[in-house]
Structure formats: C-alpha cells, structure tokens
Design a protein around this motif. Structure first.
Motif, PDB file in Angstrom:
ATOM      1  N   ALA A   1       0.819  -1.217   0.000  1.00 13.30           N
ATOM      2  CA  ALA A   1       0.000   0.000   0.000  1.00 13.30           C
ATOM      3  C   ALA A   1       0.852   1.265   0.000  1.00 13.30           C
ATOM      4  O   ALA A   1       0.474   2.284  -0.596  1.00 13.30           O
ATOM      5  N   ALA A   2       2.001   1.217   0.669  1.00 16.55           N
ATOM      6  CA  ALA A   2       2.857   2.404   0.776  1.00 16.55           C
ATOM      7  C   ALA A   2       3.917   2.464  -0.312  1.00 16.55           C
ATOM      8  O   ALA A   2       4.735   3.387  -0.325  1.00 16.55           O
ATOM      9  N   ALA A   3       3.916   1.503  -1.235  1.00 16.16           N
ATOM     10  CA  ALA A   3       4.997   1.372  -2.215  1.00 16.16           C
ATOM     11  C   ALA A   3       5.101   2.595  -3.124  1.00 16.16           C
ATOM     12  O   ALA A   3       4.113   2.974  -3.758  1.00 16.16           O
ATOM     13  N   PRO A   4       6.314   3.188  -3.226  1.00 19.94           N
ATOM     14  CA  PRO A   4       6.502   4.299  -4.164  1.00 19.94           C
ATOM     15  C   PRO A   4       6.833   3.820  -5.574  1.00 19.94           C
ATOM     16  O   PRO A   4       6.807   4.609  -6.523  1.00 19.94           O
ATOM     17  N   SER A   5       7.170   2.538  -5.723  1.00 15.82           N
ATOM     18  CA  SER A   5       7.573   2.015  -7.022  1.00 15.82           C
ATOM     19  C   SER A   5       7.196   0.530  -7.113  1.00 15.82           C
ATOM     20  O   SER A   5       6.914  -0.111  -6.101  1.00 15.82           O
ATOM     21  N   MET A   6       7.242   0.006  -8.323  1.00 17.23           N
ATOM     22  CA  MET A   6       6.853  -1.389  -8.522  1.00 17.23           C
ATOM     23  C   MET A   6       7.747  -2.377  -7.772  1.00 17.23           C
ATOM     24  O   MET A   6       7.230  -3.374  -7.239  1.00 17.23           O
ATOM     25  N   PRO A   7       9.084  -2.171  -7.684  1.00 18.19           N
ATOM     26  CA  PRO A   7       9.884  -3.125  -6.908  1.00 18.19           C
ATOM     27  C   PRO A   7       9.411  -3.260  -5.462  1.00 18.19           C
ATOM     28  O   PRO A   7       9.447  -4.365  -4.901  1.00 18.19           O
ATOM     29  N   VAL A   8       8.949  -2.185  -4.866  1.00 20.50           N
ATOM     30  CA  VAL A   8       8.458  -2.263  -3.487  1.00 20.50           C
ATOM     31  C   VAL A   8       7.110  -2.980  -3.447  1.00 20.50           C
ATOM     32  O   VAL A   8       6.821  -3.732  -2.508  1.00 20.50           O
ATOM     33  N   VAL A   9       6.281  -2.775  -4.459  1.00 19.19           N
ATOM     34  CA  VAL A   9       5.036  -3.541  -4.552  1.00 19.19           C
ATOM     35  C   VAL A   9       5.338  -5.038  -4.598  1.00 19.19           C
ATOM     36  O   VAL A   9       4.669  -5.851  -3.937  1.00 19.19           O
ATOM     37  N   LEU A  10       6.378  -5.416  -5.347  1.00 23.11           N
ATOM     38  CA  LEU A  10       6.749  -6.826  -5.445  1.00 23.11           C
ATOM     39  C   LEU A  10       7.180  -7.378  -4.092  1.00 23.11           C
ATOM     40  O   LEU A  10       6.854  -8.512  -3.748  1.00 23.11           O
ATOM     41  N   ILE A  11       7.905  -6.582  -3.320  1.00 25.55           N
ATOM     42  CA  ILE A  11       8.300  -7.021  -1.981  1.00 25.55           C
ATOM     43  C   ILE A  11       7.052  -7.249  -1.131  1.00 25.55           C
ATOM     44  O   ILE A  11       6.924  -8.273  -0.442  1.00 25.55           O
ATOM     45  N   GLY A  12       6.123  -6.311  -1.186  1.00 23.45           N
ATOM     46  CA  GLY A  12       4.878  -6.452  -0.434  1.00 23.45           C
ATOM     47  C   GLY A  12       4.086  -7.674  -0.857  1.00 23.45           C
ATOM     48  O   GLY A  12       3.559  -8.412  -0.014  1.00 23.45           O
ATOM     49  N   ARG A  13       4.037  -7.924  -2.170  1.00 26.00           N
ATOM     50  CA  ARG A  13       3.305  -9.087  -2.658  1.00 26.00           C
ATOM     51  C   ARG A  13       3.960 -10.389  -2.209  1.00 26.00           C
ATOM     52  O   ARG A  13       3.278 -11.364  -1.893  1.00 26.00           O
ATOM     53  N   ALA A  14       5.288 -10.421  -2.193  1.00 24.53           N
ATOM     54  CA  ALA A  14       5.975 -11.621  -1.739  1.00 24.53           C
ATOM     55  C   ALA A  14       5.686 -11.888  -0.263  1.00 24.53           C
ATOM     56  O   ALA A  14       5.430 -13.036   0.129  1.00 24.53           O
ATOM     57  N   VAL A  15       5.684 -10.843   0.541  1.00 24.36           N
ATOM     58  CA  VAL A  15       5.382 -11.004   1.967  1.00 24.36           C
ATOM     59  C   VAL A  15       3.931 -11.436   2.137  1.00 24.36           C
ATOM     60  O   VAL A  15       3.612 -12.309   2.957  1.00 24.36           O
ATOM     61  N   GLN A  16       3.027 -10.827   1.378  1.00 27.79           N
ATOM     62  CA  GLN A  16       1.627 -11.266   1.388  1.00 27.79           C
ATOM     63  C   GLN A  16       1.514 -12.753   1.057  1.00 27.79           C
ATOM     64  O   GLN A  16       0.777 -13.497   1.701  1.00 27.79           O
ATOM     65  N   GLY A  17       2.241 -13.177   0.029  1.00 24.51           N
ATOM     66  CA  GLY A  17       2.179 -14.568  -0.395  1.00 24.51           C
ATOM     67  C   GLY A  17       2.630 -15.527   0.692  1.00 24.51           C
ATOM     68  O   GLY A  17       2.028 -16.589   0.877  1.00 24.51           O
ATOM     69  N   LEU A  18       3.671 -15.161   1.434  1.00 26.07           N
ATOM     70  CA  LEU A  18       4.119 -15.999   2.544  1.00 26.07           C
ATOM     71  C   LEU A  18       2.984 -16.217   3.541  1.00 26.07           C
ATOM     72  O   LEU A  18       2.731 -17.333   3.990  1.00 26.07           O
ATOM     73  N   GLY A  19       2.305 -15.113   3.883  1.00 25.36           N
ATOM     74  CA  GLY A  19       1.224 -15.210   4.860  1.00 25.36           C
ATOM     75  C   GLY A  19       0.031 -15.989   4.353  1.00 25.36           C
ATOM     76  O   GLY A  19      -0.471 -16.896   5.032  1.00 25.36           O
ATOM     77  N   THR A  20      -0.421 -15.680   3.147  1.00 25.71           N
ATOM     78  CA  THR A  20      -1.628 -16.341   2.639  1.00 25.71           C
ATOM     79  C   THR A  20      -1.361 -17.801   2.279  1.00 25.71           C
ATOM     80  O   THR A  20      -2.255 -18.646   2.413  1.00 25.71           O
ATOM     81  N   GLY A  21      -0.145 -18.112   1.829  1.00 26.91           N
ATOM     82  CA  GLY A  21       0.178 -19.513   1.552  1.00 26.91           C
ATOM     83  C   GLY A  21       0.114 -20.360   2.805  1.00 26.91           C
ATOM     84  O   GLY A  21      -0.401 -21.480   2.791  1.00 26.91           O
ATOM     85  N   ALA A  22       0.627 -19.806   3.907  1.00 23.78           N
ATOM     86  CA  ALA A  22       0.550 -20.528   5.174  1.00 23.78           C
ATOM     87  C   ALA A  22      -0.894 -20.660   5.641  1.00 23.78           C
ATOM     88  O   ALA A  22      -1.305 -21.720   6.133  1.00 23.78           O
ATOM     89  N   LEU A  23      -1.692 -19.610   5.491  1.00 24.00           N
ATOM     90  CA  LEU A  23      -3.090 -19.664   5.916  1.00 24.00           C
ATOM     91  C   LEU A  23      -3.872 -20.707   5.124  1.00 24.00           C
ATOM     92  O   LEU A  23      -4.719 -21.425   5.675  1.00 24.00           O
ATOM     93  N   ALA A  24      -3.599 -20.797   3.818  1.00 26.03           N
ATOM     94  CA  ALA A  24      -4.286 -21.794   2.997  1.00 26.03           C
ATOM     95  C   ALA A  24      -3.913 -23.206   3.444  1.00 26.03           C
ATOM     96  O   ALA A  24      -4.774 -24.089   3.544  1.00 26.03           O
ATOM     97  N   ALA A  25      -2.622 -23.432   3.715  1.00 26.39           N
ATOM     98  CA  ALA A  25      -2.188 -24.759   4.160  1.00 26.39           C
ATOM     99  C   ALA A  25      -2.752 -25.086   5.540  1.00 26.39           C
ATOM    100  O   ALA A  25      -3.086 -26.245   5.823  1.00 26.39           O
TER     101      ALA A  25
END
Length: 490
Positions: free
Chosen positions: A119-143
């Motif tokens: 949400a706070a990302a000033p550029s796409m590389p930071v969005v990618l970092i946020g998405r990767a962290v999101q993925g870690l959390g949601t992947g664990a929640l799904a499992a």
C-alpha cells in the motif's frame, strides 16, 4: 451410484427426501456450536487468500498506470505464487515448538505487513516485496486450513470442510473484483491493499482463543533445503514463462522448470529429509497418484484465463459480462462440491473419476463452441460455451474434497502436516504450469501472429483441445486410486 434422474428420485418415495434431509443436516455440522469458532477462523484464512488474489487481478493495471513498472508486471503474480508455496511449506517444516495455532497468528500478521508494504509502495519493486510477503502469509493460511481439518472435525466431515473452502473461492470471484473495482482509479489502488488488513489483525488476535492447541506429532527432521530450492525455482521459472511473449523463451523456461521439478523428485526419493510424505514420488503408491490427479486437474482449469479474451474478441461480449461469465467456472466448482460433499466410500471414489471425465470433456467442448466467429453474440453459441465453462469447474469440484480427504487418510499421523501442506503446493504448481502451457499453446496457434479473428479462432480451438489432455491423464490416474480408505497399497 445414486441416480441423477429426477424421475427416478421421485419414484423412490419419501425415503429419498429423508436421505436428503439427513445429508443437508450433516453438511451443517461444521457450523455446530463446538466447531463454529474454528470453522470461522479457517474459512477466514482461505478468504484472505482468495479475495486478495481477485482484488490484485483487478487493480494491477491501475498500479502500473500510477507508478509505472510495466516490465515487472508479470512478477506481481509470480512472486506471490512462489512465496505462497514457501508459506505452505513452512506449515510442515516449521521449527519444533511452534504449534499450528502460533503459525496461524504469524501468518495473519505477515499478511498484514505485506499488505501495508504494498500500500505504501513508491515504485513497482516495493510492490513486489509487499506481494511476496503477502504470499508468505496467505500460503501458510491456505495450508493451515487443511492442516487443522483432522484436529477440528471428525473424519466424515473432512470433505465438507474442503467444500466450504471451495464455496469461499466461488464467492470470492464476485467479492474480489467488486472490491478491486472500487479502488481501481488513480491512487485509490493503495486502499485495496489496506482494506483487508483489519481482518488479518482480527484473525491474529482471535486465533489463540478460537483455534485448538494441537499436539505436534511430526518426526524430527532436517529442513529439505535442496527440494525447497528446486521447487521454488521451478515455480518462478514457469510463472515467468507464462508472462513472456516469445514462444522460444517460454518453452526454454518451461523445460528448465520441468528439469527442476524432476531434480526435486529425484532428491526427494533418495533423501532422508523429505518435503513430501512417504511414497509421494512413487507412482506405485496411491498417495503419489492422488497428488498427480490434483495436479493434472488444476493444470486444465487455469486455461480459463483466456476465456474473457475469446468471449470479447470472437463473441462480442462486453468486458464486464465476460468477467462474470468466466466466474461460472468457480460457480461450477462450488455447486459440485456441495452436491458431492456427503458422498462416502465407493460413491466418493466415483465422484473423483466422473469429475475428471467431466472436466476433460467440458474443456474439449470449448474447443468447439468458444472457437467460433460470433460477432453478433448469438446465444446458440454463447450458451453452450457458458455451460462448458460451468462444467469445467463442476468436474474438478465434484471430486476435489474427496481427493483432499484421501490424502489425509493415506498417510501416517506424523506426516499429515506434510501431506496437508502439499495440497496448496500442488494447486500452485498446477496453476503455474497450466498458465504457462496455455500461453505456449495459444501463442503457437496464432493468438499474436497472425492475431485478429483468425488467430483467436485457431488459438481457442487448439488451446482447449490440447488442455483437455491433462484432464484425460487425471481420468486415467483416478481409475487407479483406492476405492476405500483402507486400500492403501494398490
């Protein structure tokens, strides 16, 4: 098998209605007073994963328009999928002393942190970092949704819990794009990441209070670093292949990812430190064939990504309407899951086999009805295509919950966490490979060159004809699955 004929059902007299009422009552036991708190928590974790996936699909173009980064566009999904696989693996490979309930708290908080970074990302590389962290959390929640099933519900309710997850994904096909649409203009996309953070925080707060504390019955093992590294490399390469225009580069990346998977399976079969449960890499063992069936059916399903394009290009369907039409796939999954959730024994086995047959046949039918030049949008072509979309999802939904239950029944107690974590991993791997295969087939059949109507017609025909083949593989493998939970060796 029970008769599907309404005439036959009517001739059965009052007993058929008694059986229906009993089945419906059984379906609601996952919402009983004793099970409801855990049901809400597990369903909440799946909801975060599902809704966020569809929100992101809607707002991704808005992010590029606002902060740029078109060259990195494909990695928004690729990194999320790879991180989700890693998150699901963490559930099974977590350090000793960290219980499933604690993993739930960590995963919900990690999802929230990732959302705030994006949400706070000033550029796409930071969005990618946020998405990767999101993925870690949601992947664990799904499992965790699958890992907790055996502790929260008695065995007869395992398929019904999986049915609930299917329903969540079906509803999310409407909720996700709708929420994303609210935040798709200007800088508003940032709020699409923030909107689910309070839910994640609430879930982290409630997890220690509503989820049961369960015994860690895993064997003490070292982390299978080599297998995890090869699997993540395969997911990243095949995800990147799905977004590359050049057919040659696509094929090279897919081939490299296949090699990585083969290497992972080779090491897995010979290492004392396993990523998957015992027997999962040997087709002579039923657990391996269950996972292969899941993988093949998922590969088929993701070919629906091209359906909106073909509807708009060939059938003159408006973009919004094409989005809702493709949601028929998820609706079919949800409907079939509820329809078959009460089946047991040989009827559950039959649901798996028939479901694989329906998915393959429905996909092949799209090669006929979707691949038509229909600029005026005649319903005589659109309606059969829509039925085919619904039946694609119906096929996989008919047997998926029973495949999940079969996984949990076929492994020892000390490997059930591994077995549970492998379910979303197979889904992610199948989705990534399916998307890449679909891209290679569509581009190779003329989607881009020559393009236009002729290219779309050729692409639609060959795409759905060839993507039915993994469904045929799933059908063949499903015929070898155990017909009863006690059939573990053949």
């Amino acid at each position: 098998m029970p008769s599907a004929s309404p005439i036959a059902a009517a001739s059965c007299g009052p007993s058929v209605f008694i059986r229906i009422r009993i089945r419906l009552a059984g379906d609601w036991r996952i919402f009983s007073k004793s099970s409801l708190p855990a049901t809400l928590m597990l369903a909440g974790g799946v909801t975060l994963y599902a809704v966020e996936s569809y929100i992101m699909a809607t707002i991704a173009p808005s992010i590029v328009r606002d902060i740029g980064g078109l060259a990195l566009f494909s990695w928004v999904t690729s990194l999320f999928v790879a991180a989700a696989v890693l998150g699901s693996i963490f559930v099974a490979m977590r350090p000793r002393g960290i219980g499933l309930r604690s993993v739930y708290v960590i995963a919900a908080l990690v999802f929230g942190v990732g959302s705030l970074i994006a949400a706070a990302a000033p550029s796409m590389p930071v969005v990618l970092i946020g998405r990767a962290v999101q993925g870690l959390g949601t992947g664990a929640l799904a499992a965790l949704g699958y890992a907790f099933i055996r502790f929260v519900y008695p065995e007869p309710l395992w398929p019904k819990a999986s049915t609930l997850y299917a329903a969540i994904w079906g509803v999310s096909t409407v909720i996700g794009p709708t929420l994303g649409g609210f935040f798709s203009s200007g800088h508003a996309w940032r709020y699409a990441f923030i909107v689910l953070v309070p839910l994640g925080l609430l879930m982290a707060f409630l997890a220690p209070r509503l989820l049961p504390e369960v015994e860690d019955d895993r064997e003490q093992e070292k982390t299978p670093v080599a297998q995890i590294g090869l699997l993540l490399a395969a997911v990243l390469m095949v995800s990147a292949a799905g977004a590359i225009e050049t057919t040659g580069a696509k094929i090279a990346l897919i081939a490299a990812s296949v090699v990585a998977v083969a290497g992972m399976l080779f090491i897995e079969g010979r290492s004392p430190n396993r990523l998957l449960p015992s027997g999962a890499v040997s087709l002579s063992r039923p657990i391996a064939r269950v996972y292969l069936t899941m993988l093949a059916m998922t590969v088929v399903l993701v070919s629906d990504v091209f359906i909106p394009y073909f509807l708009q290009t060939l059938h003159g369907v408006a973009p919004l309407a094409s989005g809702y039409l493709v949601a028929l796939v998820a609706l079919g999954w949800t409907f079939a899951a509820f329809l078959s959730g009460s089946l047991t024994g040989r009827r559950a086995y039959a649901a798996i086999v028939i479901g694989a047959l329906i998915e393959a046949a429905a996909t092949a039918c799209l090669a006929v009805f979707l691949a038509k030049d229909n600029p005026e949008g005649h319903m005589l072509l659109i309606v059969p295509a829509a039925i085919g979309m619904f039946m694609m999802g119906f096929g996989i939904g008919l047997g998926w919950a029973h495949l999940v239950a079969m996984v949990l029944k076929l492994v020892a107690d000390n490997e059930k966490d591994k077995a549970s974590a492998a379910i979303p991993t197979m889904s992610s791997l199948g989705g990534a490979f399916g998307a890449a295969f679909a891209g290679v087939i569509a581009n190779g059949a003329g989607l881009v060159h020559p393009g236009g109507i002729s290219g779309a017609l050729s692409a639609a025909h060959w795409l759905y004809l060839l993507m039915a083949l993994p469904g045929v593989l799933a059908l063949g493998v499903s015929l070898t699955l155990p017909r009863r939970a006690s059939d573990r060796t053949h």
